[in-house]
Design a protein around this motif. Structure first.
Motif, PDB file in Angstrom:
ATOM      1  N   ALA A 114       0.834  -1.210   0.000  1.00  0.00           N
ATOM      2  CA  ALA A 114       0.000   0.000   0.000  1.00  0.00           C
ATOM      3  C   ALA A 114       0.867   1.258   0.000  1.00  0.00           C
ATOM      4  O   ALA A 114       0.720   2.145   0.847  1.00  0.00           O
ATOM      5  CB  ALA A 114      -0.953   0.005   1.198  1.00  0.00           C
ATOM      6  N   THR A 115       1.762   1.338  -0.981  1.00  0.00           N
ATOM      7  CA  THR A 115       2.705   2.445  -1.012  1.00  0.00           C
ATOM      8  C   THR A 115       3.172   2.680  -2.443  1.00  0.00           C
ATOM      9  O   THR A 115       2.610   2.145  -3.390  1.00  0.00           O
ATOM     10  CB  THR A 115       3.896   2.144  -0.070  1.00  0.00           C
ATOM     11  OG1 THR A 115       4.672   3.320   0.111  1.00  0.00           O
ATOM     12  CG2 THR A 115       4.762   1.018  -0.595  1.00  0.00           C
ATOM     13  N   ASP A 116       4.222   3.462  -2.592  1.00  0.00           N
ATOM     14  CA  ASP A 116       4.798   3.740  -3.907  1.00  0.00           C
ATOM     15  C   ASP A 116       6.262   4.090  -3.699  1.00  0.00           C
ATOM     16  O   ASP A 116       6.688   4.370  -2.571  1.00  0.00           O
ATOM     17  CB  ASP A 116       4.066   4.917  -4.571  1.00  0.00           C
ATOM     18  CG  ASP A 116       4.204   4.925  -6.091  1.00  0.00           C
ATOM     19  OD1 ASP A 116       5.125   4.261  -6.607  1.00  0.00           O
ATOM     20  OD2 ASP A 116       3.397   5.592  -6.755  1.00  0.00           O
ATOM     21  N   TYR A 117       7.041   4.080  -4.795  1.00  0.00           N
ATOM     22  CA  TYR A 117       8.452   4.457  -4.665  1.00  0.00           C
ATOM     23  C   TYR A 117       8.677   5.928  -5.002  1.00  0.00           C
ATOM     24  O   TYR A 117       9.799   6.387  -5.140  1.00  0.00           O
ATOM     25  CB  TYR A 117       9.370   3.556  -5.478  1.00  0.00           C
ATOM     26  CG  TYR A 117       9.122   3.416  -6.967  1.00  0.00           C
ATOM     27  CD1 TYR A 117       8.534   4.412  -7.727  1.00  0.00           C
ATOM     28  CD2 TYR A 117       9.543   2.258  -7.634  1.00  0.00           C
ATOM     29  CE1 TYR A 117       8.359   4.286  -9.085  1.00  0.00           C
ATOM     30  CE2 TYR A 117       9.371   2.108  -9.001  1.00  0.00           C
ATOM     31  CZ  TYR A 117       8.779   3.135  -9.720  1.00  0.00           C
ATOM     32  OH  TYR A 117       8.603   3.004 -11.076  1.00  0.00           O
ATOM     33  N   ASP A 140      14.136 -10.220  -4.698  1.00  0.00           N
ATOM     34  CA  ASP A 140      12.800 -10.344  -5.281  1.00  0.00           C
ATOM     35  C   ASP A 140      11.913  -9.232  -4.733  1.00  0.00           C
ATOM     36  O   ASP A 140      11.890  -8.982  -3.519  1.00  0.00           O
ATOM     37  CB  ASP A 140      12.179 -11.698  -4.920  1.00  0.00           C
ATOM     38  CG  ASP A 140      12.940 -12.872  -5.524  1.00  0.00           C
ATOM     39  OD1 ASP A 140      13.767 -12.643  -6.435  1.00  0.00           O
ATOM     40  OD2 ASP A 140      12.707 -14.011  -5.085  1.00  0.00           O
ATOM     41  N   ILE A 141      11.179  -8.578  -5.611  1.00  0.00           N
ATOM     42  CA  ILE A 141      10.268  -7.506  -5.206  1.00  0.00           C
ATOM     43  C   ILE A 141       8.841  -8.030  -5.285  1.00  0.00           C
ATOM     44  O   ILE A 141       8.408  -8.537  -6.325  1.00  0.00           O
ATOM     45  CB  ILE A 141      10.446  -6.262  -6.090  1.00  0.00           C
ATOM     46  CG1 ILE A 141      11.861  -5.695  -5.919  1.00  0.00           C
ATOM     47  CG2 ILE A 141       9.394  -5.203  -5.744  1.00  0.00           C
ATOM     48  CD1 ILE A 141      12.169  -4.526  -6.845  1.00  0.00           C
ATOM     49  N   HIS A 142       8.122  -7.903  -4.189  1.00  0.00           N
ATOM     50  CA  HIS A 142       6.736  -8.343  -4.107  1.00  0.00           C
ATOM     51  C   HIS A 142       5.874  -7.110  -3.789  1.00  0.00           C
ATOM     52  O   HIS A 142       5.752  -6.717  -2.618  1.00  0.00           O
ATOM     53  CB  HIS A 142       6.546  -9.391  -3.014  1.00  0.00           C
ATOM     54  CG  HIS A 142       7.549 -10.502  -3.051  1.00  0.00           C
ATOM     55  ND1 HIS A 142       7.303 -11.714  -3.658  1.00  0.00           N
ATOM     56  CD2 HIS A 142       8.815 -10.592  -2.539  1.00  0.00           C
ATOM     57  CE1 HIS A 142       8.359 -12.505  -3.524  1.00  0.00           C
ATOM     58  NE2 HIS A 142       9.293 -11.838  -2.847  1.00  0.00           N
ATOM     59  N   ILE A 143       5.313  -6.500  -4.798  1.00  0.00           N
ATOM     60  CA  ILE A 143       4.460  -5.332  -4.597  1.00  0.00           C
ATOM     61  C   ILE A 143       3.076  -5.807  -4.173  1.00  0.00           C
ATOM     62  O   ILE A 143       2.493  -6.689  -4.803  1.00  0.00           O
ATOM     63  CB  ILE A 143       4.352  -4.499  -5.887  1.00  0.00           C
ATOM     64  CG1 ILE A 143       5.729  -3.980  -6.313  1.00  0.00           C
ATOM     65  CG2 ILE A 143       3.368  -3.351  -5.706  1.00  0.00           C
ATOM     66  CD1 ILE A 143       5.742  -3.391  -7.716  1.00  0.00           C
ATOM     67  N   ALA A 198      -3.782   2.042  -6.696  1.00  0.00           N
ATOM     68  CA  ALA A 198      -3.455   0.730  -7.264  1.00  0.00           C
ATOM     69  C   ALA A 198      -2.959   0.863  -8.701  1.00  0.00           C
ATOM     70  O   ALA A 198      -2.035   0.154  -9.112  1.00  0.00           O
ATOM     71  CB  ALA A 198      -4.687  -0.177  -7.203  1.00  0.00           C
ATOM     72  N   GLU A 199      -3.544   1.760  -9.479  1.00  0.00           N
ATOM     73  CA  GLU A 199      -3.137   1.889 -10.875  1.00  0.00           C
ATOM     74  C   GLU A 199      -1.679   2.337 -10.998  1.00  0.00           C
ATOM     75  O   GLU A 199      -0.967   1.948 -11.934  1.00  0.00           O
ATOM     76  CB  GLU A 199      -4.051   2.857 -11.624  1.00  0.00           C
ATOM     77  CG  GLU A 199      -4.036   4.277 -11.104  1.00  0.00           C
ATOM     78  CD  GLU A 199      -5.123   5.131 -11.746  1.00  0.00           C
ATOM     79  OE1 GLU A 199      -4.761   5.984 -12.570  1.00  0.00           O
ATOM     80  OE2 GLU A 199      -6.311   4.935 -11.417  1.00  0.00           O
ATOM     81  N   GLU A 200      -1.213   3.134 -10.039  1.00  0.00           N
ATOM     82  CA  GLU A 200       0.200   3.529 -10.034  1.00  0.00           C
ATOM     83  C   GLU A 200       1.079   2.304  -9.771  1.00  0.00           C
ATOM     84  O   GLU A 200       2.143   2.140 -10.385  1.00  0.00           O
ATOM     85  CB  GLU A 200       0.440   4.588  -8.954  1.00  0.00           C
ATOM     86  CG  GLU A 200      -0.263   5.909  -9.176  1.00  0.00           C
ATOM     87  CD  GLU A 200       0.553   6.857 -10.042  1.00  0.00           C
ATOM     88  OE1 GLU A 200       1.720   6.537 -10.361  1.00  0.00           O
ATOM     89  OE2 GLU A 200       0.018   7.926 -10.382  1.00  0.00           O
ATOM     90  N   ASN A 201       0.663   1.463  -8.825  1.00  0.00           N
ATOM     91  CA  ASN A 201       1.432   0.259  -8.517  1.00  0.00           C
ATOM     92  C   ASN A 201       1.467  -0.705  -9.691  1.00  0.00           C
ATOM     93  O   ASN A 201       2.509  -1.312  -9.984  1.00  0.00           O
ATOM     94  CB  ASN A 201       0.834  -0.444  -7.300  1.00  0.00           C
ATOM     95  CG  ASN A 201       1.179   0.223  -5.980  1.00  0.00           C
ATOM     96  OD1 ASN A 201       0.722  -0.200  -4.927  1.00  0.00           O
ATOM     97  ND2 ASN A 201       1.974   1.279  -6.020  1.00  0.00           N
TER      98      ASN A 201
END
Length: 340
Positions: A149-152, A259-262, A273-276
């Motif tokens: 529930a975030t963004d970079y 490993d990245i698990h978004i 969510a659309e940004e993720n």
């Protein structure tokens, strides 16, 4: 038990130098005996992630998804969040700090603890953004990076909401309470509030239940959170940027070795969510070991704290894989393995 590390003469992003006291808690196994999981808290959270009053007890603990019988779990308090209870630990010059500075402080603290590898970095909201920042700063540090529930990056929408929060914090007669009441309206959704209240009224007070609910959350935070801490944490949200100012987020993200698990939330009105999904699609073209999962919920941003069953379903394959490896090691040679 709350422990403390002092980072001497830390130089922040604007060149200021000061000693920073980093408080943390450790749960489960000793770090030298088990895989280490670093858990980052959200804006009003702290290092008390499990046990009595633990804010993530549904996910972390003995026999839970992040099993403290198998893992060493560390949670740092973001410096200045006030959890130590010491006035001198508050950061009044909060605008001198960026979230990247907090990541740097965590990296230095891990060095002092002689931890050079993490099984996972995980966090929700600003804690998840901090996981991104630390992974970008130290690309080989963690085997798994799990931002929830975030963004970079701080999007325009996040910046806008944080600006309103800052205005409330700087101008309201009841700044912490009022800012929290405002924040709850974008941590949830209209559908969530309708499902919970459906225009029902309080039996005693002459108000709608949704109004009483907002008052309750405002009063509760005002009782445990300091104004300086709220100003700091709100400011840090505006500084999320794994590109370190270059604007090339994908270039920074693709260098992360683990490993990245978004994990996103379909109804999140804060970190959309659309940004993720856009991040996942673009990043997957340049980095093979990236995945995405979506929590389905009417509850919006706060779903990462509410929908424990869904979240556990996404996390179990990551943490179960390591559990199976540990059990195999025990069978092959009972004198070795993390659980000795």
């Amino acid at each position: 038990m709350l422990q403390e590390i002092c980072i001497k003469n830390f130089e922040n992003s604007v060149g200021g130098i000061q000693d920073i006291h980093l408080c943390f808690q450790q749960f489960g196994q000793a770090a030298r005996l088990a895989p280490v999981v670093l858990i980052n808290h959200a804006l009003t959270g702290n290092s008390q992630i499990t046990g009595e009053n633990g804010w993530w007890g549904g996910i972390v603990g003995p026999g839970k998804t992040i099993d403290t019988d198998l893992y060493s779990v560390i949670a740092f308090n973001i410096p200045g969040n006030g959890f130590s209870g010491k006035k001198e630990d508050l950061i009044e010059n909060y605008k001198d700090f960026r979230l990247r500075d907090v990541a740097q402080l965590q990296a230095l603290a891990l060095e002092q603890l002689r931890i050079d590898n993490l099984f996972a970095i995980i966090g929700g909201s600003v804690g998840g953004a901090l996981a991104w920042e630390l992974a970008a700063l130290k690309p080989g540090l963690a085997e798994n990076i799990i931002p929830i529930a975030t963004d970079y990056k701080a999007t325009d929408w996040v910046l806008a909401n944080c600006k309103v929060q800052a205005q409330i914090l700087n101008n309201s007669a009841c700044p912490v309470k009022d800012a929290r009441m405002h924040a709850m309206t974008f941590y949830r959704t209209p559908q969530s509030l309708t499902k919970k209240f459906n225009r029902s009224r309080e039996e005693v007070k002459p108000c709608y239940k949704v109004e009483g609910w907002l008052q309750y959350h405002g009063d509760k935070l005002e009782g445990r959170f300091q104004l300086a801490s709220y100003k700091l944490m709100n400011h840090l949200l505006t500084t999320i940027d794994i590109s370190n100012g270059s604007g090339n987020y994908l270039e920074a993200a693709k260098k992360i070795e683990g490993d990245i698990h978004i994990i996103t939330v379909n109804s999140d009105w804060f970190f959309l969510a659309e940004e993720n999904w856009e991040t996942y699609v673009e990043l997957s073209l340049v980095k093979p070991n990236v995945r995405i999962h979506e929590i389905k919920s009417v509850h919006g941003h706060d779903a990462f704290l509410i929908e424990n069953a869904q979240l556990a379903r996404f996390l179990k394959p990551v943490f179960r894989t390591n559990k199976l490896a540990n059990e195999t090691s025990k069978v092959l040679d009972p004198k070795i393995g993390y659980l000795q």
